[in-house]
Write a protein that holds these residues in place. Structure first.
Motif, PDB file in Angstrom:
ATOM      1  N   PHE A   1      -4.076 -10.356  -1.810  1.00 56.26           N
ATOM      2  CA  PHE A   1      -3.261 -11.279  -2.605  1.00 56.26           C
ATOM      3  C   PHE A   1      -2.959 -10.693  -3.998  1.00 56.26           C
ATOM      4  O   PHE A   1      -1.858 -10.867  -4.527  1.00 56.26           O
ATOM      5  N   GLU A   2      -3.943  -9.995  -4.567  1.00 53.24           N
ATOM      6  CA  GLU A   2      -3.717  -9.377  -5.878  1.00 53.24           C
ATOM      7  C   GLU A   2      -2.600  -8.334  -5.787  1.00 53.24           C
ATOM      8  O   GLU A   2      -1.740  -8.248  -6.674  1.00 53.24           O
TER       9      GLU A   2
ATOM     10  N   LEU B   1       0.392  -7.933  12.078  1.00 52.77           N
ATOM     11  CA  LEU B   1      -0.045  -6.818  11.230  1.00 52.77           C
ATOM     12  C   LEU B   1       1.116  -5.889  10.882  1.00 52.77           C
ATOM     13  O   LEU B   1       1.224  -5.414   9.745  1.00 52.77           O
ATOM     14  N   PHE B   2       1.991  -5.657  11.838  1.00 57.89           N
ATOM     15  CA  PHE B   2       3.164  -4.820  11.542  1.00 57.89           C
ATOM     16  C   PHE B   2       4.104  -5.527  10.569  1.00 57.89           C
ATOM     17  O   PHE B   2       4.733  -4.894   9.717  1.00 57.89           O
ATOM     18  N   LEU B   3       4.184  -6.856  10.662  1.00 58.18           N
ATOM     19  CA  LEU B   3       4.996  -7.610   9.702  1.00 58.18           C
ATOM     20  C   LEU B   3       4.367  -7.574   8.308  1.00 58.18           C
ATOM     21  O   LEU B   3       5.081  -7.509   7.299  1.00 58.18           O
ATOM     22  N   LEU B   4       3.028  -7.618   8.245  1.00 58.38           N
ATOM     23  CA  LEU B   4       2.357  -7.481   6.946  1.00 58.38           C
ATOM     24  C   LEU B   4       2.620  -6.104   6.350  1.00 58.38           C
ATOM     25  O   LEU B   4       2.868  -5.970   5.136  1.00 58.38           O
ATOM     26  N   ALA B   5       2.562  -5.069   7.192  1.00 56.56           N
ATOM     27  CA  ALA B   5       2.865  -3.716   6.707  1.00 56.56           C
ATOM     28  C   ALA B   5       4.288  -3.653   6.163  1.00 56.56           C
ATOM     29  O   ALA B   5       4.542  -3.076   5.099  1.00 56.56           O
ATOM     30  N   TRP B   6       5.213  -4.266   6.876  1.00 52.07           N
ATOM     31  CA  TRP B   6       6.621  -4.308   6.437  1.00 52.07           C
ATOM     32  C   TRP B   6       6.757  -5.042   5.107  1.00 52.07           C
ATOM     33  O   TRP B   6       7.522  -4.623   4.224  1.00 52.07           O
TER      34      TRP B   6
ATOM     35  N   THR C   1       4.605 -15.013  -1.325  1.00 47.48           N
ATOM     36  CA  THR C   1       4.720 -16.129  -0.376  1.00 47.48           C
ATOM     37  C   THR C   1       4.826 -15.617   1.058  1.00 47.48           C
ATOM     38  O   THR C   1       4.179 -16.150   1.971  1.00 47.48           O
ATOM     39  N   ILE C   2       5.619 -14.565   1.257  1.00 44.28           N
ATOM     40  CA  ILE C   2       5.764 -13.987   2.599  1.00 44.28           C
ATOM     41  C   ILE C   2       4.434 -13.411   3.078  1.00 44.28           C
ATOM     42  O   ILE C   2       4.036 -13.603   4.235  1.00 44.28           O
ATOM     43  N   VAL C   3       3.734 -12.709   2.197  1.00 44.61           N
ATOM     44  CA  VAL C   3       2.425 -12.156   2.549  1.00 44.61           C
ATOM     45  C   VAL C   3       1.467 -13.276   2.945  1.00 44.61           C
ATOM     46  O   VAL C   3       0.755 -13.184   3.962  1.00 44.61           O
TER      47      VAL C   3
END
Length: 466
Positions: free
Chosen positions: A291-292, A343-348, A358-360
């Protein structure tokens, strides 16, 4: 005591119909599952603690990773100790001893004066949590009727997640950015549920399967008659006796690594490794770091963690509804594929100069939600089911040790990977989930609706794993 009637599921003796004392079984299962609550709290509290101990003790990546990950080393030690203690003294006495360790170490951790004290007492606390991680699902699996065993073992996972949720609430409540020693109250709060767990354990009976193994058949029959009607008790007792009679030798590690049991043991190791290399503890333990890096401040991050914990809890309830309907294998396949995608969306989401917090946050919640109703509970259900009666404690302790070793590796390397790049961190674990999908599809058997004795016959027979 009121009895509830259940038809047997596919894989049981068709045409039979038994009455179970559902309220009693649920009560003793929930008491045993408080070990899961302690597991979840002591594992989850580190998420809120990290920013404060990092500041107070000036911890860099290596020392931070070690202080966090040494807890998992203790858990590995606890799983080894459990195998010997539970075989010699029984499930109940070992659970009581475990609860006592948790009370003692909780107080000691909260009073630590430096990073070395903290690491040492977290190691000791890990011994208790490691023992509970084996004992609670093992006990529940051994007292639960086959038709509701999946639901009951999953209650252990529900209490783990409840513990994590409580840890996030405690962290938010005590997490004062202006008070660097807030972490002491976060750790110390665990003494309350640990004490309740200790006292409540005196109510539960001993496992009937351990009693038969220890040649206390009369006591085992009495326990089984509390769980179900006379027909159920007689059938279960006969199956347990026959199962142990066919394996007259005490289960040994040499036997466990023999050609008959080794394939099942390797499946257990694979499941344990997969659950951790799915990346869950990289996300949960270092959520505040994530989050940071997404430009979310510490107080908002602690509040976000409460919402993530709530999602974790609610989706674990979904697992209870699905596990005896969909089965274990389907849920594992859904989990590995869905978690890989998240996880791939988080990497993106981190692959840009301006990261949207917000997306994260949304992707983290979605990832945890999928994990909560698939790999998180189902792994423990499968591990508690697939090993034969005469050697279950040793096999489950070994598989749990592998799980904690995998947890240690994930927790230890994650600060480095996140410092290097969140994109790299999430991509690696995404690939691990894809590998896990094919492992489950090819090698993991479906255990839904079968008694432990039926599973023993299936998994030690020719072609059982196919």
């Amino acid at each position: 005591m009121q009895m509830n009637s259940f038809d047997t599921k596919p894989g049981q003796n068709l045409g039979t119909h038994y009455n179970y004392n559902k309220g009693y079984v649920l009560l003793i299962s929930l008491i045993a599952a408080m070990g899961g609550l302690m597991f979840g709290f002591d594992l989850g509290i580190i998420t809120g603690v990290i920013p404060f101990i990092q500041k107070q003790f000036h911890l860099e990546s290596f020392m931070l990773g070690w202080v966090v990950a040494i807890f998992e080393v203790g858990c590995m030690a606890g799983t080894f100790l459990t195998a010997w203690l539970t075989d010699k003294y029984g499930r109940k006495k070992t659970l009581i001893f475990t609860a006592f360790i948790l009370i003692l170490t909780t107080i000691a951790v909260a009073l630590s004066q430096n990073a070395f004290d903290l690491a040492g007492w977290r190691f000791a606390q890990g011994i208790g949590v490691g023992a509970a991680s084996v004992l609670s699902p093992m006990y529940i699996a051994e007292i639960a009727p086959a038709s509701i065993r999946g639901k009951l073992v999953t209650t252990n996972q529900l209490t783990i997640i409840l513990g994590i949720l409580l840890a996030t609430i405690v962290s938010y409540y005590f997490g004062d950015p202006n008070n660097v020693e807030s972490w002491r109250w976060m750790f110390g709060a665990a003494a309350i549920p640990a004490t309740i767990f200790f006292v409540a354990l005196f109510v539960i009976p001993e496992s009937p399967r351990w009693l038969v193994k220890a040649h206390f058949n009369d006591k085992a029959e009495k326990v089984l008659k509390k769980i179900g009607d006379d027909d159920f008790a007689q059938k279960e007792l006969t199956e347990i006796v026959e199962s142990l009679k066919s394996n007259t030798k005490q289960g040994s590690y040499k036997q466990l690594f023999g050609k008959v049991l080794l394939p099942t043991l390797l499946i257990g190791f694979g499941l344990a490794t997969l659950q951790q290399f799915s990346g869950a503890n990289s996300v949960t333990a270092y959520m505040q770091m994530i989050f940071e890096k997404a430009n979310i401040n510490i107080k908002d991050g602690l509040l976000n963690a409460v919402f993530v914990g709530l999602v974790f809890f609610l989706f674990t309830i979904l697992a209870i509804a699905l596990i005896d309907r969909m089965g274990r294998k389907k849920l594992m396949l859904v989990g590995t594929s869905g978690m890989a995608l998240m996880l791939f969306l988080l990497a993106w989401s981190f692959d840009s100069a301006n990261v949207n917090g917000t997306i994260v946050f949304i992707f983290v919640m979605a990832y945890i939600g999928i994990y909560a109703f698939t790999l998180a509970p189902v792994t423990w259900v499968l591990l508690s089911e697939i090993f034969p009666n005469h050697i279950r404690s040793k096999a489950l302790s070994l598989a749990s040790c592998v799980l904690w070793l995998a947890t240690f590796l994930v927790v230890f390397i994650s600060p480095y990977l996140l410092k290097l790049s969140p994109v790299v961190n999430f991509s690696i674990f995404g690939v691990c989930n894809i590998i896990g999908f094919f492992f489950v599809w090819r090698w993991v058997p479906e255990t839904k609706g079968k008694t432990l004795e039926e599973l023993e016959t299936m998994l030690t027979g020719t072609g059982a794993m196919l």
